[in-house]
Design a protein around this motif. Sequence first.
Motif, PDB file in Angstrom:
ATOM      1  N   LEU A   2       0.854  -1.181   0.000  1.00  0.00           N
ATOM      2  CA  LEU A   2       0.000   0.000   0.000  1.00  0.00           C
ATOM      3  C   LEU A   2       0.891   1.233   0.000  1.00  0.00           C
ATOM      4  O   LEU A   2       1.949   1.240   0.623  1.00  0.00           O
ATOM      5  CB  LEU A   2      -0.877  -0.011   1.249  1.00  0.00           C
ATOM      6  N   GLU A   5       0.684   6.854   2.178  1.00  0.00           N
ATOM      7  CA  GLU A   5      -0.443   7.683   2.632  1.00  0.00           C
ATOM      8  C   GLU A   5      -1.696   6.844   2.887  1.00  0.00           C
ATOM      9  O   GLU A   5      -2.643   7.278   3.528  1.00  0.00           O
ATOM     10  CB  GLU A   5      -0.729   8.825   1.643  1.00  0.00           C
ATOM     11  N   ASN A   6      -1.684   5.606   2.381  1.00  0.00           N
ATOM     12  CA  ASN A   6      -2.846   4.746   2.590  1.00  0.00           C
ATOM     13  C   ASN A   6      -2.669   3.799   3.782  1.00  0.00           C
ATOM     14  O   ASN A   6      -3.617   3.149   4.207  1.00  0.00           O
ATOM     15  CB  ASN A   6      -3.098   3.898   1.342  1.00  0.00           C
ATOM     16  N   GLU A   8      -2.288   4.235   6.918  1.00  0.00           N
ATOM     17  CA  GLU A   8      -3.098   4.508   8.103  1.00  0.00           C
ATOM     18  C   GLU A   8      -4.531   4.009   7.884  1.00  0.00           C
ATOM     19  O   GLU A   8      -5.120   3.364   8.755  1.00  0.00           O
ATOM     20  CB  GLU A   8      -3.090   6.015   8.385  1.00  0.00           C
ATOM     21  N   ALA A   9      -5.066   4.290   6.692  1.00  0.00           N
ATOM     22  CA  ALA A   9      -6.425   3.835   6.378  1.00  0.00           C
ATOM     23  C   ALA A   9      -6.488   2.309   6.392  1.00  0.00           C
ATOM     24  O   ALA A   9      -7.436   1.706   6.903  1.00  0.00           O
ATOM     25  CB  ALA A   9      -6.868   4.380   5.020  1.00  0.00           C
ATOM     26  N   ALA A  10      -5.452   1.669   5.839  1.00  0.00           N
ATOM     27  CA  ALA A  10      -5.424   0.204   5.808  1.00  0.00           C
ATOM     28  C   ALA A  10      -5.386  -0.360   7.226  1.00  0.00           C
ATOM     29  O   ALA A  10      -6.081  -1.339   7.536  1.00  0.00           O
ATOM     30  CB  ALA A  10      -4.206  -0.277   5.018  1.00  0.00           C
ATOM     31  N   ARG A  12      -6.672   0.823   9.787  1.00  0.00           N
ATOM     32  CA  ARG A  12      -7.984   0.914  10.438  1.00  0.00           C
ATOM     33  C   ARG A  12      -8.886  -0.232  10.002  1.00  0.00           C
ATOM     34  O   ARG A  12      -9.862  -0.559  10.656  1.00  0.00           O
ATOM     35  CB  ARG A  12      -8.639   2.257  10.112  1.00  0.00           C
ATOM     36  N   LEU A  13      -8.585  -0.819   8.840  1.00  0.00           N
ATOM     37  CA  LEU A  13      -9.432  -1.907   8.327  1.00  0.00           C
ATOM     38  C   LEU A  13      -8.883  -3.290   8.662  1.00  0.00           C
ATOM     39  O   LEU A  13      -9.650  -4.232   8.822  1.00  0.00           O
ATOM     40  CB  LEU A  13      -9.567  -1.790   6.807  1.00  0.00           C
TER      41      LEU A  13
ATOM     42  N   LEU B   2     -18.811  -3.637   4.362  1.00  0.00           N
ATOM     43  CA  LEU B   2     -17.924  -3.110   5.394  1.00  0.00           C
ATOM     44  C   LEU B   2     -18.782  -2.531   6.506  1.00  0.00           C
ATOM     45  O   LEU B   2     -19.837  -1.959   6.259  1.00  0.00           O
ATOM     46  CB  LEU B   2     -17.055  -1.999   4.801  1.00  0.00           C
ATOM     47  N   ASN B   6     -16.106   1.501   9.328  1.00  0.00           N
ATOM     48  CA  ASN B   6     -14.957   1.272   8.456  1.00  0.00           C
ATOM     49  C   ASN B   6     -15.126   1.918   7.081  1.00  0.00           C
ATOM     50  O   ASN B   6     -14.180   1.969   6.299  1.00  0.00           O
ATOM     51  CB  ASN B   6     -14.739  -0.230   8.260  1.00  0.00           C
ATOM     52  N   ALA B   9     -12.703   4.703   6.170  1.00  0.00           N
ATOM     53  CA  ALA B   9     -11.356   4.189   5.895  1.00  0.00           C
ATOM     54  C   ALA B   9     -11.319   3.511   4.527  1.00  0.00           C
ATOM     55  O   ALA B   9     -10.373   3.678   3.750  1.00  0.00           O
ATOM     56  CB  ALA B   9     -10.930   3.208   6.982  1.00  0.00           C
ATOM     57  N   ALA B  10     -12.377   2.750   4.227  1.00  0.00           N
ATOM     58  CA  ALA B  10     -12.434   2.059   2.938  1.00  0.00           C
ATOM     59  C   ALA B  10     -12.459   3.067   1.796  1.00  0.00           C
ATOM     60  O   ALA B  10     -11.798   2.890   0.767  1.00  0.00           O
ATOM     61  CB  ALA B  10     -13.660   1.151   2.872  1.00  0.00           C
ATOM     62  N   ARG B  12     -11.130   5.856   1.670  1.00  0.00           N
ATOM     63  CA  ARG B  12      -9.810   6.453   1.446  1.00  0.00           C
ATOM     64  C   ARG B  12      -8.930   5.530   0.612  1.00  0.00           C
ATOM     65  O   ARG B  12      -7.949   5.960   0.013  1.00  0.00           O
ATOM     66  CB  ARG B  12      -9.136   6.783   2.776  1.00  0.00           C
ATOM     67  N   LEU B  13      -9.263   4.257   0.617  1.00  0.00           N
ATOM     68  CA  LEU B  13      -8.452   3.292  -0.132  1.00  0.00           C
ATOM     69  C   LEU B  13      -9.016   2.972  -1.514  1.00  0.00           C
ATOM     70  O   LEU B  13      -8.274   2.654  -2.432  1.00  0.00           O
ATOM     71  CB  LEU B  13      -8.322   1.986   0.657  1.00  0.00           C
TER      72      LEU B  13
END
Lengths: 406, 406
Positions: A2, A5-6, A8-10, A12-13, B2, B6, B9-10, B12-13
């Motif tokens: 990833l 920048e992604n 942190e988002a990853a 969280r998931l 999801l 979440n 966060a998703a 953002r990805l």
Amino acid sequence: LLKDENSEAALRLFPSDAIARAKLLLKNIGSIGAYSHSQGIPHIRENVAKFIEERDGHAADPSKIYLTQGASAGVQLTLQMIVEHSKVGIMIPIPQYPLYTATLAVLDANPVPYYLDEAKGWGLTTEELARSLSDAKRRGIETRALVIINPGNPTGQVLSEENMRDIIRFCKDNKIILLADEVYQTNIYLPKERPFHSFKKVLKSMGPEFDGFELISYHSISKGMIGECGRRGGYFECEGLDESVLEQIYKISSISLCPNVQGQIMVDLMVNPPKKGDPSFEQYKKEYDDIYYSLIKRAHKLENTFNSLEGCTCNSADGAMYLFPQIRLPKKAIEAARAAGKEPDQFYCLAMLESTGVCMVAGSGFGQVEGTAHFRSTFLPQPELFDEFCGGIQKFHASFMDKYRD
Amino acid sequence: LLKDENSEAALRLFPSDAIARAKLLLKNIGSIGAYSHSQGIPHIRENVAKFIEERDGHAADPSKIYLTQGASAGVQLTLQMIVEHSKVGIMIPIPQYPLYTATLAVLDANPVPYYLDEAKGWGLTTEELARSLSDAKRRGIETRALVIINPGNPTGQVLSEENMRDIIRFCKDNKIILLADEVYQTNIYLPKERPFHSFKKVLKSMGPEFDGFELISYHSISKGMIGECGRRGGYFECEGLDESVLEQIYKISSISLCPNVQGQIMVDLMVNPPKKGDPSFEQYKKEYDDIYYSLIKRAHKLENTFNSLEGCTCNSADGAMYLFPQIRLPKKAIEAARAAGKEPDQFYCLAMLESTGVCMVAGSGFGQVEGTAHFRSTFLPQPELFDEFCGGIQKFHASFMDKYRD
């Protein structure tokens, strides 16, 4: 994996160990979209070998492990290789999972049926194996392999170590390859009385006179507590096969290029699950145990339900996901079935389906001793529906018997 | 898909249309981990049918589409069905992709080779088809099907509509099923002069006298601009086959339970890519076009490189991912090859591998007119390395010729 920048988002998931594993796999695989090694990704085969070693206490060799698109694909590939001509026979259990008869039909080979002994908890006797083999010989059939499904499908038994030794000796004496379908190896419901032993482990305990014994063992991501059947992943391990045979297996595998990479990754997850201390361990363990203990409960409850039915007997729920009770149908029911142009067991199952919505598979689909009637049931209905499921079967059976009792 | 907490966060990805598609697929599939319909997920087969309709301007029926684990699996399944006994023959092009000879070897059936005409841009002549068929008849072989690879592998040609009509007429006249391997249908590098036409479309343009013509067409996620070969996804469409044959195909498919669900999802992405206005469209289009225009450039550059080599000729790079130039090797090189126990084309390719690290596949692996020498090259090396790649080939070839020139 990833972009930074992604990350942190990853995070969280997904738990950090899941991300670390994905990175490790990606490093070893290179690209998830590209063909892999036709025999399966080396890194994953190494993890399979470690899993087998830990399970059996005996060495396993990644070069003798082939990743597949589920156990069915492995069984088809190896049977195709073993069936040299139309006089070749393969010993299969009756009752059996229809993959075997279907594959032999496609290959134009001969099923050599041996009967599991219902009175002995669906075990095997070497007398019956010998009878089956000599019957085939009399018909001009060259028997090359023997299929065992352990834990059993549709019968749900788990074989004793002693019984397994007998089978191995029988195969050795008759120069027969043993094909061990062990896809239900973690679905064990009487772990103390009826633990699972792999054929590999039992073979290795039998001493040097069994060196070179030919065994192929199949496993799959489709069963166990994960049950990721739609993803099509599995493996088989070859023991005692000649190097030139292994080369031919690799050659045949390469016609299809490679097993799907995501299925291979699921095999990695199965053989190398989260460990104590890993961030995702607690969740994994909880989900795994919830499913496992619930399956044990449901297996035994369904066994008791079947044994409570008039004219019905059911062996103990040792393993797999099935029970295969015998029903003794009244003459009137058998006559009604014949009048409707159906086998008695089909007639019974259709009546149950219509009355309750429950779908059982008639024993004639798996094979059974002539004149007997069985059906296969899973115990997979959701826990919260399970009492209703069992109650529905009991109610249906009582009214069926009331209608047809002699 | 999801949990709500979440979703942010998703988002953002992944683009929102990707998330919406995942939700729609999940709704239609139910569970990504479970077995799907053995023929493939109905929702995805509907999207395949729409894709074919849009491509051809003719109706397509989801009930005649079978999702597979790549085109190889589809070819193997259908050939297995067609090969009834060991006297059955299947016409295959020479040169050919080795899937066909390998599968026929496993099935114990007879390849019936017809030669592509190098002088006519690797096109087919009906004279050669007739010659091939009558040769087979003389050998007691019952020819049941004809395989066409279009765009060609390893030859890279794209057939003209007129040539395709000839082939269809030939099959009709001789009651032969046409098997159209069209996996490279989007890899088209002279879109004006040599556009791709599907056999389905050409067949449908030929009028009612061709109703009932039997055609099976294969497609795959492994090629095109997506190239997700490790995920194993594809489909085949059956045209004109009897209902009872379709049922048998379904039955054989069901032995393996279902194609892997992730591969099926990739088929959905291929046949129904992001549309203008979708949040991910711009990125999709940019990546797609970058790959496509770069492939066109590399295809023509490599064609020119081969035609610049002494004693080497190469047909135009119409499609697929390959070129199959002919090399006329000096006698000295042929003698050196024989002395080393190699075929001349293998000797040349090994010398190139050792000298440049570039791996070409010798023509003898695909079949070629006796006494000629070819090799197959992809044009897949990365754009930034491509000049060096072509330069390396030229330099190697010049020094090879200097060493062996008569």
